[in-house]
Scaffold this active site. Structure first.
Site, PDB file in Angstrom:
ATOM      1  N   ASN A  31      43.485  43.788  33.851  1.00  7.30           N
ATOM      2  CA  ASN A  31      42.093  43.563  35.004  1.00  7.30           C
ATOM      3  C   ASN A  31      42.196  44.435  35.911  1.00  7.30           C
ATOM      4  O   ASN A  31      43.004  43.731  36.962  1.00  7.30           O
ATOM      5  CB  ASN A  31      42.603  42.072  35.281  1.00  7.30           C
ATOM      6  N   TRP A  32      41.127  44.988  35.797  1.00  9.12           N
ATOM      7  CA  TRP A  32      41.053  46.240  37.064  1.00  9.12           C
ATOM      8  C   TRP A  32      40.798  45.684  38.763  1.00  9.12           C
ATOM      9  O   TRP A  32      41.028  46.277  39.103  1.00  9.12           O
ATOM     10  CB  TRP A  32      40.448  47.481  36.865  1.00  9.12           C
ATOM     11  N   LYS A  33      40.044  44.822  38.603  1.00  8.43           N
ATOM     12  CA  LYS A  33      39.408  44.111  39.765  1.00  8.43           C
ATOM     13  C   LYS A  33      38.388  44.595  40.393  1.00  8.43           C
ATOM     14  O   LYS A  33      38.339  45.831  39.720  1.00  8.43           O
ATOM     15  CB  LYS A  33      40.571  42.807  40.508  1.00  8.43           C
ATOM     16  N   HIS A  83      37.986  33.173  36.850  1.00  9.47           N
ATOM     17  CA  HIS A  83      38.788  33.741  37.587  1.00  9.47           C
ATOM     18  C   HIS A  83      39.381  33.192  39.050  1.00  9.47           C
ATOM     19  O   HIS A  83      38.410  33.306  39.646  1.00  9.47           O
ATOM     20  CB  HIS A  83      39.640  35.550  37.889  1.00  9.47           C
ATOM     21  N   GLU A 123      40.227  34.294  41.985  1.00  8.41           N
ATOM     22  CA  GLU A 123      39.311  35.097  42.261  1.00  8.41           C
ATOM     23  C   GLU A 123      38.579  34.472  42.993  1.00  8.41           C
ATOM     24  O   GLU A 123      37.552  34.248  44.045  1.00  8.41           O
ATOM     25  CB  GLU A 123      40.039  37.030  42.806  1.00  8.41           C
ATOM     26  N   GLU A 166      46.616  31.424  34.911  1.00  6.39           N
ATOM     27  CA  GLU A 166      47.085  32.339  36.026  1.00  6.39           C
ATOM     28  C   GLU A 166      47.635  31.294  36.584  1.00  6.39           C
ATOM     29  O   GLU A 166      47.137  30.971  37.542  1.00  6.39           O
ATOM     30  CB  GLU A 166      45.898  32.746  36.348  1.00  6.39           C
ATOM     31  N   GLY A 215      49.312  38.375  41.927  1.00  6.16           N
ATOM     32  CA  GLY A 215      49.879  39.839  43.039  1.00  6.16           C
ATOM     33  C   GLY A 215      50.730  39.167  44.294  1.00  6.16           C
ATOM     34  O   GLY A 215      50.964  39.923  45.452  1.00  6.16           O
ATOM     35  N   SER A 261      51.838  38.465  38.079  1.00  5.09           N
ATOM     36  CA  SER A 261      52.479  39.200  38.726  1.00  5.09           C
ATOM     37  C   SER A 261      53.416  39.801  37.053  1.00  5.09           C
ATOM     38  O   SER A 261      54.770  39.783  37.406  1.00  5.09           O
ATOM     39  CB  SER A 261      53.397  38.940  39.399  1.00  5.09           C
ATOM     40  N   GLY A 313      47.339  42.776  35.686  1.00  2.75           N
ATOM     41  CA  GLY A 313      46.433  43.039  37.503  1.00  2.75           C
ATOM     42  C   GLY A 313      47.130  44.430  37.658  1.00  2.75           C
ATOM     43  O   GLY A 313      46.683  45.908  37.379  1.00  2.75           O
ATOM     44  N   GLY A 314      47.949  43.949  38.801  1.00  2.32           N
ATOM     45  CA  GLY A 314      48.541  45.538  39.732  1.00  2.32           C
ATOM     46  C   GLY A 314      48.774  46.121  39.050  1.00  2.32           C
ATOM     47  O   GLY A 314      48.277  47.071  38.503  1.00  2.32           O
TER      48      GLY A 314
HETATM   49  P1  13P Z   1      48.613  40.765  39.699  1.00  9.80           P
HETATM   50  O1  13P Z   1      49.241  41.111  38.027  1.00  9.80           O
HETATM   51  O2  13P Z   1      48.043  41.829  40.173  1.00  9.80           O
HETATM   52  O3  13P Z   1      49.507  39.048  39.855  1.00  9.80           O
HETATM   53  O4  13P Z   1      47.400  39.823  39.178  1.00  9.80           O
HETATM   54  C1  13P Z   1      46.756  38.905  37.698  1.00  9.80           C
HETATM   55  C2  13P Z   1      45.665  39.437  37.725  1.00  9.80           C
HETATM   56  O5  13P Z   1      44.951  37.983  38.669  1.00  9.80           O
HETATM   57  C3  13P Z   1      45.153  38.737  36.601  1.00  9.80           C
HETATM   58  O6  13P Z   1      43.943  38.295  36.237  1.00  9.80           O
END
Ligand code: 13P
Length: 256
Positions: A9-11, A96, A98, A168, A174, A214, A235-236
């Protein structure tokens, strides 16, 4: 058999040209197709260039990060499922945390997004997870179950066959503080039990449940060591070709 699924997930990261550079660097490092299924979910604006760079027969599937529930109309700023299908998307991330936190998404609308995705041939990845305060109050299971029953309301067994769940925990996203494998497994088991109770055991044993929060090349092996965890929503660590490749290479296990 549940095939492992790794989703990046590149956000809100990478322009269209940065997406092209990332995919080229990724493909150079990872020429052969892995055991695991791999999905990247760039921002809407990079989907077309990502698809063109991947080519028509890529083993990497394309996903979107959100979708509107209507097909078309006066919904300024929104993107519909048929639009995503035409861009080559197979998956879409829905609900998600977020989006729930920053954009006020509620289970009712998330369920409409899940249904719209299914109607138009997209596989929804429904995200659920508790905050730290909810975990500390012993509410993890009830929060996750409520999100599942809201987000999956009205779905048939056939619908569930195309749905993926992503657990999640908000406190792990994050923060560098991943859930332990034991914590993730406990919630994954309760999710599978919820599916079994609400639909049936065949549906429950077929559905894929990913862990996200994470995930890194360092902890992926331990997470995937449990057969309760069917992959990761990253994510990251998916933004750097080397670390995304390392995560995928750890997902070489065949599940039976
Ligand atoms: P991180 O891997 O950066 O914690 O993000 C997880 C995430 O929200 C994937 O959708």
């Amino acid at each position: 058999m549940r095939r492992l699924l790794i989703v990046g997930n590149w956000k809100m990261n990478k322009t269209a040209s940065e997406a092209v550079a990332f995919i080229r660097a990724f493909q150079e490092r990872m020429s052969a197709s892995p055991h695991a299924e791999v999905v990247i979910a760039p921002p809407f604006t990079a989907l077309e260039s990502a698809r063109n760079t991947l080519g028509p027969s890529s083993w990497i599937s394309l996903g979107a990060q959100d979708v509107h529930w209507e097909t078309k109309g006066a919904f300024t700023g929104e993107v519909s499922a048929p639009m995503l299908r035409e861009l080559g998307c197979r998956y879409v991330i829905v609900g998600h945390s977020e989006r729930r936190t920053f954009f006020g998404e509620r289970d009712e609308n998330i369920q409409k997004k899940v249904l719209a995705s299914l109607r138009h041939g997209l596989s929804p990845i429904l995200c659920v997870g508790e905050s730290m305060a909810e975990r500390e109050a012993g509410q993890t299971e009830s929060v996750v179950t409520a999100q599942l029953s809201g987000g999956l309301a009205g779905l048939t067994k056939q619908d569930l066959a195309t749905v993926t769940i992503a657990y999640e925990p908000i406190w792990a996203i994050g923060t560098g503080q991943s859930a332990t494998t034991e914590q993730a497994v406990a919630v994954h088991r309760s999710i599978r039990l919820f599916i079994e109770t609400s639909w049936d055991s065949k549906t429950a044993s077929a559905i894929r449940i990913l862990y996200g929060g994470s995930v890194t090349p360092k902890n992926i092996e331990s997470l995937l060591a449990s057969d309760a965890i069917d992959g990761a929503l990253v994510g990251g660590a998916c933004l750097i070709p080397e670390s995304f490749v390392t995560i995928i290479l750890f997902a070489q296990i065949q599940r039976v």
